[in-house]
Motif scaffolding. Sequence first.
Motif, PDB file in Angstrom:
ATOM      1  N   THR A 313      -7.798  -2.646  14.900  1.00 48.50           N
ATOM      2  CA  THR A 313      -8.006  -1.624  13.877  1.00 48.50           C
ATOM      3  C   THR A 313      -6.790  -1.538  12.974  1.00 48.50           C
ATOM      4  O   THR A 313      -5.667  -1.545  13.444  1.00 48.50           O
ATOM      5  N   GLY A 314      -7.050  -1.414  11.693  1.00 48.17           N
ATOM      6  CA  GLY A 314      -5.935  -1.170  10.777  1.00 48.17           C
ATOM      7  C   GLY A 314      -5.410  -2.441  10.136  1.00 48.17           C
ATOM      8  O   GLY A 314      -4.810  -2.376   9.073  1.00 48.17           O
ATOM      9  N   THR A 315      -5.654  -3.603  10.770  1.00 51.88           N
ATOM     10  CA  THR A 315      -5.144  -4.842  10.181  1.00 51.88           C
ATOM     11  C   THR A 315      -5.701  -5.046   8.779  1.00 51.88           C
ATOM     12  O   THR A 315      -4.976  -5.432   7.855  1.00 51.88           O
ATOM     13  N   GLN A 317      -6.700  -2.844   6.587  1.00 51.98           N
ATOM     14  CA  GLN A 317      -6.054  -1.991   5.584  1.00 51.98           C
ATOM     15  C   GLN A 317      -4.667  -2.507   5.248  1.00 51.98           C
ATOM     16  O   GLN A 317      -4.250  -2.486   4.099  1.00 51.98           O
ATOM     17  N   MET A 318      -3.971  -2.972   6.297  1.00 52.86           N
ATOM     18  CA  MET A 318      -2.621  -3.481   6.059  1.00 52.86           C
ATOM     19  C   MET A 318      -2.668  -4.662   5.101  1.00 52.86           C
ATOM     20  O   MET A 318      -1.951  -4.709   4.099  1.00 52.86           O
ATOM     21  N   LEU A 320      -5.141  -5.595   3.071  1.00 50.30           N
ATOM     22  CA  LEU A 320      -5.640  -5.210   1.750  1.00 50.30           C
ATOM     23  C   LEU A 320      -4.554  -4.530   0.934  1.00 50.30           C
ATOM     24  O   LEU A 320      -4.381  -4.811  -0.251  1.00 50.30           O
ATOM     25  N   GLY A 321      -3.822  -3.635   1.598  1.00 50.67           N
ATOM     26  CA  GLY A 321      -2.753  -2.935   0.889  1.00 50.67           C
ATOM     27  C   GLY A 321      -1.721  -3.903   0.361  1.00 50.67           C
ATOM     28  O   GLY A 321      -1.304  -3.821  -0.802  1.00 50.67           O
ATOM     29  N   MET A 322      -1.350  -4.860   1.217  1.00 51.89           N
ATOM     30  CA  MET A 322      -0.351  -5.833   0.776  1.00 51.89           C
ATOM     31  C   MET A 322      -0.888  -6.681  -0.358  1.00 51.89           C
ATOM     32  O   MET A 322      -0.208  -6.890  -1.367  1.00 51.89           O
ATOM     33  N   LEU A 324      -3.217  -5.971  -2.506  1.00 51.21           N
ATOM     34  CA  LEU A 324      -3.337  -5.190  -3.731  1.00 51.21           C
ATOM     35  C   LEU A 324      -1.973  -5.014  -4.394  1.00 51.21           C
ATOM     36  O   LEU A 324      -1.809  -5.249  -5.591  1.00 51.21           O
TER      37      LEU A 324
ATOM     38  N   LEU B 127      -1.875   3.659  -3.832  1.00 51.92           N
ATOM     39  CA  LEU B 127      -3.119   3.310  -3.144  1.00 51.92           C
ATOM     40  C   LEU B 127      -2.847   2.161  -2.168  1.00 51.92           C
ATOM     41  O   LEU B 127      -3.244   2.193  -1.001  1.00 51.92           O
ATOM     42  N   ALA B 128      -2.137   1.154  -2.679  1.00 50.35           N
ATOM     43  CA  ALA B 128      -1.842  -0.009  -1.851  1.00 50.35           C
ATOM     44  C   ALA B 128      -0.893   0.359  -0.721  1.00 50.35           C
ATOM     45  O   ALA B 128      -1.111  -0.025   0.439  1.00 50.35           O
ATOM     46  N   SER B 129       0.153   1.124  -1.034  1.00 51.42           N
ATOM     47  CA  SER B 129       1.131   1.418   0.012  1.00 51.42           C
ATOM     48  C   SER B 129       0.515   2.334   1.062  1.00 51.42           C
ATOM     49  O   SER B 129       0.809   2.199   2.249  1.00 51.42           O
ATOM     50  N   SER B 131      -2.640   2.338   2.009  1.00 52.78           N
ATOM     51  CA  SER B 131      -3.465   1.468   2.830  1.00 52.78           C
ATOM     52  C   SER B 131      -2.591   0.634   3.771  1.00 52.78           C
ATOM     53  O   SER B 131      -2.889   0.476   4.956  1.00 52.78           O
ATOM     54  N   PHE B 132      -1.487   0.135   3.224  1.00 55.96           N
ATOM     55  CA  PHE B 132      -0.595  -0.692   4.026  1.00 55.96           C
ATOM     56  C   PHE B 132       0.048   0.116   5.153  1.00 55.96           C
ATOM     57  O   PHE B 132       0.084  -0.332   6.306  1.00 55.96           O
ATOM     58  N   PHE B 134      -0.938   2.835   6.638  1.00 57.35           N
ATOM     59  CA  PHE B 134      -1.900   3.137   7.693  1.00 57.35           C
ATOM     60  C   PHE B 134      -2.177   1.887   8.535  1.00 57.35           C
ATOM     61  O   PHE B 134      -2.090   1.901   9.767  1.00 57.35           O
ATOM     62  N   GLY B 135      -2.492   0.796   7.832  1.00 62.99           N
ATOM     63  CA  GLY B 135      -2.863  -0.418   8.541  1.00 62.99           C
ATOM     64  C   GLY B 135      -1.728  -0.946   9.392  1.00 62.99           C
ATOM     65  O   GLY B 135      -1.932  -1.339  10.542  1.00 62.99           O
ATOM     66  N   TYR B 136      -0.534  -0.931   8.849  1.00 64.44           N
ATOM     67  CA  TYR B 136       0.608  -1.489   9.561  1.00 64.44           C
ATOM     68  C   TYR B 136       0.901  -0.694  10.831  1.00 64.44           C
ATOM     69  O   TYR B 136       0.976  -1.245  11.926  1.00 64.44           O
ATOM     70  N   ARG B 138      -0.980   1.520  12.365  1.00 65.56           N
ATOM     71  CA  ARG B 138      -2.111   1.586  13.287  1.00 65.56           C
ATOM     72  C   ARG B 138      -2.277   0.278  14.050  1.00 65.56           C
ATOM     73  O   ARG B 138      -2.568   0.259  15.248  1.00 65.56           O
ATOM     74  N   SER B 139      -2.114  -0.841  13.350  1.00 62.33           N
ATOM     75  CA  SER B 139      -2.388  -2.108  14.023  1.00 62.33           C
ATOM     76  C   SER B 139      -1.175  -2.651  14.777  1.00 62.33           C
ATOM     77  O   SER B 139      -1.335  -3.357  15.763  1.00 62.33           O
TER      78      SER B 139
END
Lengths: 707, 328
Positions: A313-315, A317-318, A320-322, A324, B127-129, B131-132, B134-136, B138-139
């Motif tokens: 989970t979360g990979t 978003q990570m 995608l964020g990077m 973007l 928006l990107a940061s 998302s990053f 959270f993803g970073y 969390r994962s």
Amino acid sequence: MSFRERLLAWRYNLVPDHAIGEILSKRWTDNAIPFLALVITVAGFGSAIPGFFKLYSLQESTRQLGELSLVVIGVTVVMLGGGIDLAVGSIFALSAFAAVSVFFIFELPTWLALAAALATGFLFGAINGYLIGFMRLRAFITTLVTLIIGRAGYDILVVNFGSRVQMSMASSDLWDFIGDGTLWGMSVPVLTALILAIVSHVALTRSRPGWHVQAVGGSRRSAHNAGIRVRQTVFLTYVFSGLCSGAAGFLFATRLSGAGPGTGHGLEILALTAAVVGGNSLGGGRGSVAKGLMGAVIVLVMTNGLIRLGYGTGTNQMVLGMLLAVAVTVDIRWLKNRHKVLNEVYVAPVYLKMGEPLSAVPGSGTPYELNNRLSVADHIGLGELEGPEDVILDRDDHLYCGTRHGEIVRFFAPDYTRSEVFAHVGGFPLGLAFDRDQNLISCVGAMGLYKITPEREVIRLSAETRRSLTSIQDDARLRDPNDLDIAPDGKIYFTDSTKRYDAHDWAVDSIENRGTGRLLVYDPADGSTRTLLDGYRYTNGVCMAHDNKSLFFAESWRCRIHRYWLEGPKAGTAECVIKDMPGYTDNINRASDGTYWMAWLGMRTPSFDLSLRHPAMRKRMTRRLPQDDWLFPNINTGGVVKFDENYNIIQTMGDLSGLSHPMVTSMREHKGHLFIGGILNNRIGRFRIEGANPAWDANDAYWGKRS
Amino acid sequence: MAAKVFGDLRNFNQERIVLVVTLLIFATSSIFLPGFVAADNLVAIVRSVSVLGILALGMSLVIIGRGIDLSMVAVMAMSVALYLQLLNGGQSEGIALALALGFVLAIGLLNGFLVAYADVPAIFVTLASGSFVFGYVRSQLIDTDAVTVPAGHWLLGLGGLRIAEVPIEVYIFAVLSVVVFLFLRFTKWGRYIFFAGDNPAAARNTGIPVRPMLVLRYVLSALTAFAAGLLTAASLQSINTRVVNSNLLYDIVLVAVIGGIGLSGGKGGVRNVLVGAALIGIMLNAMTILDIPLIYQNLIKSTILLFAIIVDGLINPRDEQTAQQGDI
């Protein structure tokens, strides 16, 4: 020539350095980075995931790709128009729900489900479009809010009606086919996306509404001022995006035969990232459907690949964020610095060893010896004129010249103190000639070949020729039409000095010194333009020989005069007849005694001649120094040269004081006087020629006495 | 005459409209809703918007400077989750706090750098940061959606702390409001934020350090988010990272925008945040008393936000000739 110098010549004259700059100035190079990213992504994940390239696997994974692509195409169009659409996530979900409810709850046919999905998309798109287009709200925040509203509405619908969908027994072959079947090996979503991509690409690049979208995105204010209905155009982009999401939602509904709580969640970020990663510019004006599709593939392969590779989970978003952040930053920086890079690499000098000239130094005793005779010329229009490159007189002795402001000014005979704007053409009118019917034909710098009738009507004759096969930049367009003359049969022979630079950058062309000048002919009979000769270093003045069987033209940066044969055994070929002059050759015109006048726009200097043998030095110069510090050809001293049919130099005149006529680009003999123009001068000179025929009028010489 | 009426209308700005609406809802609720005006309910209202209000204070600093920070909720949840995870993993208090603070600062600096020096639009950067972040976290850094506060930690004590029957977060919100108010009104850098938001190019020409200040604002908003996250963890005894996917972020924007802080920058202040927070708090409370389900509350809130934006657009219309290209 030393061995070292020969190597230099090969290095700079055979290696096409100029291609780099020309390729960079093509808009399709924008696609290079996303395309590379696409290849790397697909190759990387394709090799990491077993069975990635199996047909069935591709068919299944491309279903989702088709849906995403549809959404991305919509978002791309909105972005091209200068907006942004985040609401696609909830439009997608609501449309999917509309389709599902029509099909399963009301048990209506599949096409009605499609209609319901599209109507939902249209409605939401229209709401967004109205708010952003007509009410001019901010696109980002507005679609963000409609996204939340749509999402809230969808959640309510799913909670209340979701179970009824699951209990329904409705089924249809068509519905199942759209969701499961394939046509020619491709799933329906992929086919739909492909068709829509082609249609919208054609619409964007080849239709009026598409151009309006690009214009609004490129410069909203200019589009508004140009009369484009900006608000309506913006409105339509959101409607289009809504319809795309609606169609995608329908396909999703047929694929899953249901709509759960998570439908379309995060789709807006996925679509936005895809559009931006593909290279579409934020704020509009630059982008294409192809870029959007590339972005969609990259993003989807990456996110799905990560899931299939088992990252938690979360990979997503990570990553995608990077993606973007990197894509947006690269996009912004590239857009900001692209022209700087282009400026850096565009000038690509070549090697040239100029021949040793005869001296023009006063007192040297050569035929080119400069003197001070032009300094006594009377002035016409002093201080009123800017840049009379060429001058010409009509049968009533009125004097015409072009100006830097795109006008053709007429001075009235006999004293030339009164003047008027004869016609406004635009561009920079350079060479002038009268045809048989007293139409004034002009080579207009940066525009083309134009005709101005005696009634002052401006008519474009030609602005392009046939494109050459090996060109990178479109060389059909005439960038720097310079001078012309007219044959008795009405054909207009004219020069286009360079393919590499715009008219006002002629001095930079001299530094590059690449031979891209052309001699062209315009045929009034069928309106066609043909390229006769190509590859000269700045073709300039053109003059019909007195017998009309050949013409002379000047090659400025090589200080040469060539003769091009129209008739006789050498017809269609050119030969160099005067070479290694001490000055840069410009316009050539007939003289009353059967010889020719020719202008020198500047004089050669040993330093610039030397620099022509050192292309690397000139390249460094253009990259490291500000333009003010560049070494240019000397244009502070020019002159007028008279030569005869046997290419003997008869006479040379100059202005050593540098006050009246330092740089001469044109001279025209008329009734015993020589009228002198200069592209950087602020006057026209009138100089009395001793011994010249006081009744000679070039118009008579060309077209016979007035009847 | 028409101009005068129009002038009066303009004078009747969004903040006053919202204030009047708030008072009307308050009055209506007091009359029709049982138990609405009870002291403990009023305290509950203020408490419910305290964290939101603190986040909105940070957001308003950014918005006044013509930016937006969409990474606040992610920073709030994930930085605190990281902090608690480190504590649960046996790190000492000092190191955990330092690491979490360092993380928050890094994100704020990164946001600010990309906006100020790379000229990337703030909405995309954040928006990107968001998302990053959270993803970073969390994962890579935590294992579960929710991370609990370790037993005996000072946050638990903070969460239960009440002074004169009023929970501590209300005081913190009040103190932070005053601090931000003083900063914006009386310090040079506070005033500069308004200039930079009103006309960045002109501000830069007059010698205001526009770019470093931009970075500062994103750092401040990240720190505010961290503070709000600590308070959330204190009162709930854990932090649930799923809050990132909720509508909290939009609530923050809602509070700021509905209070009358123009998204085009250069106007607004703490008072607008307070008015916005009051309206949202009262509305949420009334809807809860009326037993409206959460999904309907979301619909109502977002519709109100849409109207706020429309009104904002009508009061501060964009001019076709002067609008910035690419200003989305």
